[in-house]
Motif scaffolding. Structure first.
Motif: not given
Length: 346
Positions: A88-112
């Motif tokens: 499902q390449l269209d859906k995969i591209k949607e998720k990759l856009a999400l990955v691009e977006n949340f990393q555009r601004a600097p942030a300190s990440y945590v994992v639950l």
């Protein structure tokens, strides 16, 4: 003489007034550390504003095929029994856009984190139910077992929902206080949770390696970022995911997770016992007891099996994602801990 005394008094008075005035001369320089803090905050603010203005979409993602692993490779569309399956390449591209977006601004990440409730069983949420596995879950279907409690801001009596082990978030407070504020990446909203449930992975990490697991089409694809909105497909393989069969086998849950743990051999018990039945090679854990791993070997001392006829057919695992053992090793080496994502799509 009186005139001279008045002149001296006036001069001194003016000097005192001048000394009490703030120094606004052009030569005044702010403290370097304070200036760096101000500049950093300004940079983050500008980046966040820019990210909100022009979010990336699937149409911005350039996804090309450049395999780094070329065994057992499937085409984008391929036959399965009397139908066709696809990546499902269209859906995969949607998720990759999400990955691009949340990393555009600097942030300190945590994992639950709460694998096997190692950080304490989460408290009961306000509204809960028991599922077919007799375990408590919230209204979103997230189980209490192995999860972190998420509290509405300002509330400390009872959590509202659970956050799955392996979920990614951004830290929005100090990580030295008992209750930390986090903004979800894998989930929506801003919440508070006890510090013991989060692992800080910092602000220098980049998520440029993503493993996509498709529970509908029973396949697995890996993608690597090569430039701004540019991603390369590194592998396209058959997989077998978790099935719904209480009380032991459970579906592989959809969502975005961080690779947290690796085991060259992940030993497993025979259902309902504590007897080791066998092992799965090259296992990369991303949530709860779910691993991306190779073909299971039903003998603790048996040799690694490269491939199984069941791969790419129907769900039959205990939440894990089975794939060819050499592909599992590729993922094991390629997707680093706390630096790679597993995204499960439906």
């Amino acid at each position: 003489m009186k005139l001279y005394s008045k002149f001296v008094f006036l001069t001194c008075s003016l000097a005192v007034i001048a000394c009490n005035q703030p120094n606004n001369t052009k030569n005044e320089k702010p403290d370097p550390a304070e200036q760096r803090r101000i500049d950093s905050l300004e940079t983050v603010k500008k980046a966040e504003e820019e990210a909100k203005k022009k979010p990336r979409t699937s149409e911005d993602i350039k996804l090309s095929k450049d395999l780094a692993y070329d065994k057992h490779t499937l085409e984008e569309s391929y036959p399965y029994k009397d139908t066709n399956r696809v990546f499902q390449l269209d859906k995969i591209k949607e998720k990759l856009a999400l990955v691009e977006n949340f990393q555009r601004a600097p942030a300190s990440y945590v994992v639950l984190q709460n694998h096997k409730n190692k950080n304490q069983e989460a408290p009961l949420v306000k509204k809960y139910k028991r599922n077919e596995y007799t375990r408590i879950s919230d209204t979103l279907g997230n189980e209490r077992y192995q999860s972190a409690p998420l509290y509405a801001l300002g509330e400390t009596e009872r959590p509202s929902i659970y956050g799955r082990d392996g979920f990614l978030a951004k830290l929005r407070s100090s990580d030295t206080i008992p209750m930390v504020k986090i903004e979800g990446v894998s989930f929506e909203g801003t919440w508070e949770t006890p510090k013991r449930y989060v692992k800080t992975i910092g602000d220098s990490v980049n998520f440029h390696h993503v493993v996509f697991v498709d529970v509908t089409n029973q396949n697995i694809l890996t993608a690597e970022r090569t430039g701004d909105c540019e991603w390369a497909i590194r592998s396209m393989n058959p997989a077998t995911t978790g099935r719904h069969k209480p009380p032991y086998a459970q579906e592989t849950p959809a969502g975005l997770y961080v690779v947290q743990e690796k085991k060259t051999k992940m030993y497993y018990y025979k259902d309902g016992t504590t007897n080791i039945e066998g092992y799965a090679p090259y296992a990369s854990r991303f949530t709860n007891g779910a691993y991306v791993h190779g073909v299971p070997v039903n003998n603790p001392k048996g040799a690694i099996i490269e491939y199984s006829w069941s791969l790419g057919t129907t769900p039959r695992s205990h939440m894990c994602v089975r794939n060819a053992s050499s592909h599992a090793k590729f993922v094991f080496d390629w997707a680093k801990k706390f630096n790679a994502l597993v995204i499960v799509i439906e």
